[in-house]
Design an enzyme around this catalytic site. Structure first.
Site, PDB file in Angstrom:
ATOM      1  N   SER A  61      59.887  75.312   3.560  1.00 43.39           N
ATOM      2  CA  SER A  61      60.130  73.920   3.974  1.00 43.39           C
ATOM      3  C   SER A  61      61.083  73.150   3.061  1.00 43.39           C
ATOM      4  O   SER A  61      61.537  72.059   3.430  1.00 43.39           O
ATOM      5  CB  SER A  61      58.812  73.162   4.036  1.00 43.39           C
ATOM      6  OG  SER A  61      58.124  73.520   5.193  1.00 43.39           O
ATOM      7  N   LYS A  64      64.284  71.986   4.494  1.00 42.22           N
ATOM      8  CA  LYS A  64      64.346  70.811   5.377  1.00 42.22           C
ATOM      9  C   LYS A  64      65.170  69.671   4.755  1.00 42.22           C
ATOM     10  O   LYS A  64      65.739  68.857   5.467  1.00 42.22           O
ATOM     11  CB  LYS A  64      62.922  70.329   5.696  1.00 42.22           C
ATOM     12  CG  LYS A  64      62.122  71.328   6.550  1.00 42.22           C
ATOM     13  CD  LYS A  64      60.651  70.943   6.640  1.00 42.22           C
ATOM     14  CE  LYS A  64      59.863  71.929   7.491  1.00 42.22           C
ATOM     15  NZ  LYS A  64      58.405  71.678   7.461  1.00 42.22           N
ATOM     16  N   TYR A 188      66.078  77.895  12.277  1.00 39.14           N
ATOM     17  CA  TYR A 188      64.971  77.330  11.481  1.00 39.14           C
ATOM     18  C   TYR A 188      64.239  78.443  10.706  1.00 39.14           C
ATOM     19  O   TYR A 188      63.981  78.309   9.506  1.00 39.14           O
ATOM     20  CB  TYR A 188      64.014  76.561  12.410  1.00 39.14           C
ATOM     21  CG  TYR A 188      62.790  76.036  11.698  1.00 39.14           C
ATOM     22  CD1 TYR A 188      62.877  74.937  10.844  1.00 39.14           C
ATOM     23  CD2 TYR A 188      61.558  76.663  11.845  1.00 39.14           C
ATOM     24  CE1 TYR A 188      61.758  74.477  10.155  1.00 39.14           C
ATOM     25  CE2 TYR A 188      60.437  76.206  11.171  1.00 39.14           C
ATOM     26  CZ  TYR A 188      60.539  75.113  10.326  1.00 39.14           C
ATOM     27  OH  TYR A 188      59.429  74.671   9.645  1.00 39.14           O
ATOM     28  N   TYR A 240      53.829  66.631   2.462  1.00 43.08           N
ATOM     29  CA  TYR A 240      53.020  66.589   3.687  1.00 43.08           C
ATOM     30  C   TYR A 240      51.937  65.528   3.613  1.00 43.08           C
ATOM     31  O   TYR A 240      52.174  64.455   3.078  1.00 43.08           O
ATOM     32  CB  TYR A 240      52.445  67.982   4.010  1.00 43.08           C
ATOM     33  CG  TYR A 240      53.575  68.942   4.201  1.00 43.08           C
ATOM     34  CD1 TYR A 240      54.349  68.898   5.357  1.00 43.08           C
ATOM     35  CD2 TYR A 240      53.922  69.840   3.207  1.00 43.08           C
ATOM     36  CE1 TYR A 240      55.427  69.744   5.518  1.00 43.08           C
ATOM     37  CE2 TYR A 240      54.996  70.698   3.363  1.00 43.08           C
ATOM     38  CZ  TYR A 240      55.743  70.634   4.523  1.00 43.08           C
ATOM     39  OH  TYR A 240      56.802  71.447   4.674  1.00 43.08           O
ATOM     40  N   VAL A 258      55.681  76.574   1.683  1.00 44.55           N
ATOM     41  CA  VAL A 258      54.457  77.389   1.690  1.00 44.55           C
ATOM     42  C   VAL A 258      54.544  78.679   0.872  1.00 44.55           C
ATOM     43  O   VAL A 258      53.536  79.339   0.656  1.00 44.55           O
ATOM     44  CB  VAL A 258      53.973  77.767   3.111  1.00 44.55           C
ATOM     45  CG1 VAL A 258      53.330  76.606   3.802  1.00 44.55           C
ATOM     46  CG2 VAL A 258      55.071  78.379   3.934  1.00 44.55           C
TER      47      VAL A 258
HETATM   48  O1  DON Z   1      57.478  76.393   9.702  1.00 44.06           O
HETATM   49  C1  DON Z   1      56.876  77.138   8.951  1.00 44.06           C
HETATM   50  O2  DON Z   1      55.756  77.498   9.218  1.00 44.06           O
HETATM   51  C2  DON Z   1      57.483  77.625   7.626  1.00 44.06           C
HETATM   52  N1  DON Z   1      58.605  78.425   7.779  1.00 44.06           N
HETATM   53  C3  DON Z   1      57.768  76.528   6.688  1.00 44.06           C
HETATM   54  C4  DON Z   1      56.569  75.720   6.445  1.00 44.06           C
HETATM   55  C5  DON Z   1      56.412  75.207   5.077  1.00 44.06           C
HETATM   56  O3  DON Z   1      56.965  75.634   4.094  1.00 44.06           O
HETATM   57  C6  DON Z   1      55.385  74.173   4.995  1.00 44.06           C
HETATM   58  N2  DON Z   1      55.112  73.914   3.630  1.00 44.06           N
HETATM   59  N3  DON Z   1      54.285  73.436   3.045  1.00 44.06           N
END
Ligand code: DON
Length: 310
Positions: A61, A64, A188, A240, A258
């Protein structure tokens, strides 16, 4: 500084036992939950690192922030923020039920998945061009052309990304997403799989801290108005549904992923990269939070800190 970083890692090491490595993307499960690392870069070009700082990990993320910068540069604020909001949320990053309520006309912000999929779609160009723009921007910021993406993580997320797929089709249904849904999703998933180490991540932090300009002036990603928006969005939405508490306790604009990375920015001072794949319930690095809280206290980095005259 190196001694301080070592001490803060040791002090917060116990926290990893309370965290979990992300498993909803199968390939991320192989990370070592014991790993903790930090790198800090200052405006004089000094670099301080401690712990596991040269292992590569996927940015997830954190991408982003870069996608938002590119969407803003390509389209301007008005166009971007009619499709995605600037409000924080108390929902998890992959939640989308609110988007389906008739009174909601756009995702709350560009740091939750629904908002991020919109900003990725807004980057100009074919789907290959969109991804290449994101990757090349990160290469220019870090001055590191070896940065690429992890194909296995990308494929793993693509295979299991049904929740993001549902979000993207709902966005399309609501008229918020232009172009082919599967192509946007592909970009994405790939941008989330871009792989780097903590020195690169700290360089991205310093770039933001310096108004989206590299220290040597070789690359200016956007104007200072956009840089300010990026840092504000990181502050209000970057961690978040923990962003409010994080702002109050740490006060350093940050964006987590994540895989355990945290990108932190002390405006006009430091770029910070943290790695610790054991995550708390919100999806943020559990030891990373502890280390940043201590670092903020010890170096007086909280951007909201009041200097009281008692
Ligand atoms: O969209 C997703 O599930 C992941 N590729 C990225 C999510 C993410 O890193 C959320 N982080 N806390």
């Amino acid at each position: 500084m190196n001694k301080l970083l070592e001490r803060l890692i040791e002090k917060n090491r116990y926290l990893v036992q309370y965290g979990q490595v992300a498993s909803y993307i199968p390939k991320l499960k192989s990370a070592n939950p014991e790993d903790i690392g930090i790198c800090i870069l200052d405006m004089e070009g000094n670099i301080y690192c401690s712990g596991v700082y040269n292992k590569k990990f996927t940015i997830q993320s954190i991408s982003k922030v870069i996608a938002l910068m590119l969407a803003l540069v390509d389209n301007g604020e008005e166009e971007v923020f009619t499709r995605v909001g600037l409000e924080s949320t108390d929902e998890p990053f992959n939640s989308f039920y609110k988007l389906d309520l008739s009174l909601e006309n756009k995702p709350a912000n560009p740091m939750i998945n629904s908002g991020a999929i919109v900003t990725t779609s807004l980057i100009r160009g074919s789907y290959e061009e969109k991804f290449n723009k994101i990757l090349n921007t990160i290469r220019k910021i870090t001055n590191n052309n070896n940065i690429g993406y992890n194909k296995e993580v990308y494929e793993s997320e693509k295979e299991t990304g049904d929740r993001n797929r549902a979000i993207a089709y709902l966005l399309k249904n609501k008229g918020l997403l232009e172009g082919d849904v599967e192509e946007v999703l592909d970009v994405y998933f790939k941008q989330c799989s871009i792989e780097l180490d903590l020195i690169d991540l700290a360089k991205i932090g310093l770039f933001l801290a310096n108004g989206c300009k590299t220290l040597d002036g070789s690359y200016q990603g956007c104007n200072t108005e956009i840089a300010t928006i990026l840092i504000a969005v990181m502050t209000t939405c970057g961690m978040y549904d923990f962003s409010g508490e994080f702002a109050a306790r740490v006060g350093i604009p940050s964006k987590s992923g994540v895989s355990g990375g945290i990108l932190s920015v002390v405006p006009n001072k430091y770029g910070i990269g943290i790695y610790g794949p054991a995550l708390d319930d919100h999806g943020n690095s559990i030891a990373g939070f502890g280390i940043l809280k201590d670092l903020s206290n010890e170096l007086g980095l909280n951007i909201f800190k009041i200097c009281g005259r008692n």
